[in-house]
Design a protein around this motif. Structure first.
Motif, PDB file in Angstrom:
ATOM      1  N   ILE A 113     -18.224  10.195  34.861  1.00  9.37           N
ATOM      2  CA  ILE A 113     -19.521  10.453  35.576  1.00  9.37           C
ATOM      3  C   ILE A 113     -19.884   9.445  36.830  1.00  9.37           C
ATOM      4  O   ILE A 113     -20.329   9.961  37.556  1.00  9.37           O
ATOM      5  CB  ILE A 113     -20.366  10.184  34.370  1.00  9.37           C
ATOM      6  CG1 ILE A 113     -20.430  11.330  33.558  1.00  9.37           C
ATOM      7  CG2 ILE A 113     -21.965  10.159  34.908  1.00  9.37           C
ATOM      8  CD1 ILE A 113     -21.200  11.220  32.212  1.00  9.37           C
ATOM      9  N   PRO A 114     -19.490   8.308  36.660  1.00  4.83           N
ATOM     10  CA  PRO A 114     -19.553   7.341  37.876  1.00  4.83           C
ATOM     11  C   PRO A 114     -19.097   8.053  39.181  1.00  4.83           C
ATOM     12  O   PRO A 114     -19.863   8.250  40.166  1.00  4.83           O
ATOM     13  CB  PRO A 114     -19.105   6.132  37.587  1.00  4.83           C
ATOM     14  CG  PRO A 114     -19.356   6.059  35.983  1.00  4.83           C
ATOM     15  CD  PRO A 114     -18.794   7.408  35.647  1.00  4.83           C
ATOM     16  N   ALA A 115     -17.983   8.493  39.184  1.00  2.99           N
ATOM     17  CA  ALA A 115     -17.237   8.997  40.394  1.00  2.99           C
ATOM     18  C   ALA A 115     -18.164  10.217  40.805  1.00  2.99           C
ATOM     19  O   ALA A 115     -18.071  10.530  41.964  1.00  2.99           O
ATOM     20  CB  ALA A 115     -15.784   9.307  40.211  1.00  2.99           C
ATOM     21  N   ILE A 116     -18.604  11.092  40.003  1.00  6.88           N
ATOM     22  CA  ILE A 116     -19.153  12.390  40.174  1.00  6.88           C
ATOM     23  C   ILE A 116     -20.453  12.045  40.915  1.00  6.88           C
ATOM     24  O   ILE A 116     -20.958  12.634  41.974  1.00  6.88           O
ATOM     25  CB  ILE A 116     -19.383  13.209  39.025  1.00  6.88           C
ATOM     26  CG1 ILE A 116     -18.057  13.807  38.426  1.00  6.88           C
ATOM     27  CG2 ILE A 116     -20.247  14.393  39.186  1.00  6.88           C
ATOM     28  CD1 ILE A 116     -18.215  14.423  37.024  1.00  6.88           C
ATOM     29  N   MET A 117     -21.247  10.973  40.178  1.00  4.45           N
ATOM     30  CA  MET A 117     -22.684  10.589  40.733  1.00  4.45           C
ATOM     31  C   MET A 117     -22.282   9.882  42.182  1.00  4.45           C
ATOM     32  O   MET A 117     -22.950  10.212  43.100  1.00  4.45           O
ATOM     33  CB  MET A 117     -23.153   9.686  40.108  1.00  4.45           C
ATOM     34  CG  MET A 117     -23.781  10.313  38.656  1.00  4.45           C
ATOM     35  SD  MET A 117     -24.776  11.734  38.895  1.00  4.45           S
ATOM     36  CE  MET A 117     -25.866  11.173  39.924  1.00  4.45           C
ATOM     37  N   GLU A 118     -21.284   9.155  42.336  1.00  4.68           N
ATOM     38  CA  GLU A 118     -20.979   8.470  43.612  1.00  4.68           C
ATOM     39  C   GLU A 118     -20.677   9.752  44.935  1.00  4.68           C
ATOM     40  O   GLU A 118     -20.918   9.462  45.825  1.00  4.68           O
ATOM     41  CB  GLU A 118     -20.131   7.646  43.586  1.00  4.68           C
ATOM     42  CG  GLU A 118     -20.475   6.416  42.878  1.00  4.68           C
ATOM     43  CD  GLU A 118     -19.241   5.546  42.235  1.00  4.68           C
ATOM     44  OE1 GLU A 118     -18.216   5.617  42.778  1.00  4.68           O
ATOM     45  OE2 GLU A 118     -19.633   4.474  41.543  1.00  4.68           O
ATOM     46  N   GLY A 119     -19.966  10.522  44.230  1.00  8.44           N
ATOM     47  CA  GLY A 119     -19.761  11.791  45.100  1.00  8.44           C
ATOM     48  C   GLY A 119     -20.844  12.485  45.664  1.00  8.44           C
ATOM     49  O   GLY A 119     -21.102  12.870  46.768  1.00  8.44           O
TER      50      GLY A 119
END
Length: 298
Positions: A113-119
């Protein structure tokens, strides 16, 4: 991921080469990303929420309405299996939805989820985020997610350990889910503030699906929520239907009006006063078909 400890099962397997209880790989496997207008009004609005439905599940409830994508017994079609694809899929649906993204059954993929949100942020999108979970989450994972999640949407299914084991293969579900909800409450409090369009941007909504023949369990669940705070928002759901054949007799029918009325009366009788109560015949409106990309009819 050398040793998976994302959820309370603590399988400690290397998901790059083997599987734990949920049978999920190390990649973020998503069955569909679609518009959904059937969620609670503050997270759905007029246009609907962009829901990201992850494959597999760490509970395996025998009555799951999403069994097409969650069950270990079925081969799930994976439409998105990396962060960039998921981000682009979310952006596509955001164009026709409210600026809200729901991560559905993401406990076993929470590390992505962190990587998705950062994307999303890197592409200029800053949606409100909803963590839609069965409630079987570790406090440590929720603390990791705190900077990325605006609204928690957990289930609280059971207080009885025998029921939790029989229906969800998790005898410790009651204490685990209550600890998770207390952590969510510590992070967000009991308020559910909304903007000028009545869309929530922070808080908790606790869901409880009333099961046929289990009125006492539902009352105990509501008591447990009230013990945390009578100001919490609760979505009391009457949408249960038997999703497949071969279920225990008590789960092979829908709710009766008398059963649901007892639970609703208890809801108000113990001082809960915020939330939503479904119509008894709601089950006809909440049957997804994950064989198609738009799983819900609108």
């Amino acid at each position: 991921m050398e040793s998976c400890t994302l959820c309370p099962r603590l399988c400690q397997v290397d998901r790059t080469s083997t599987f734990g209880f949920c049978q999920a790989s190390s990649k973020p496997e998503v069955a569909t990303i679609c518009l959904h207008k059937g969620e609670e009004p503050p997270i759905c609005g007029e246009k609907g929420i962009c829901n990201v439905f992850f494959a597999h599940c760490n509970l395996q409830c025998i009555f799951c309405q999403n069994h097409q994508i969650s069950s270990l017994e079925q081969q799930t079609e994976i439409r998105f299996n990396n962060v960039d694809e998921i981000v682009e899929g979310i952006i596509d649906v955001l164009q026709v939805s409210e600026n809200i993204v729901g991560f559905v059954t993401a406990s076993h993929y929470a590390n992505h989820i962190p990587a998705i949100m950062e994307g999303l942020h890197s592409r200029g999108y800053y949606p409100t985020t909803v963590y839609n979970t069965g409630g079987y989450d570790s406090v440590e994972t929720l603390q990791m997610l705190a900077p990325y999640i605006d609204i928690y949407l957990p289930d609280l299914k059971y207080i009885n350990s025998d029921l939790a084991m029989r229906y969800s293969h998790a005898a410790d579900y009651p204490q685990v889910a209550l600890a998770a909800i207390r952590e969510m409450y510590n992070q967000k409090g009991s308020s559910l503030p909304t903007d000028e369009r009545d869309l929530a941007y922070r808080g908790i909504i606790i869901r409880h699906l009333v099961l046929p023949g289990l009125v006492a369990n539902s009352m105990e669940v509501l008591d447990a929520i009230a013990d945390i705070s009578t100001n919490l928002h609760v979505a009391l759901m009457a949408q249960y239907y038997p999703p497949k054949e071969g279920l225990p007799d008590e789960l092979s029918r829908t709710l009766t009006a008398e059963e649901y009325e007892q639970v609703v009366d208890h809801f108000y009788g113990i001082g809960l006063h915020r939330g939503w109560v479904q119509e008894l015949n709601a089950e006809a409106n909440y049957r997804p078909d994950f064989s198609v990309s738009q799983a819900f009819e609108h």
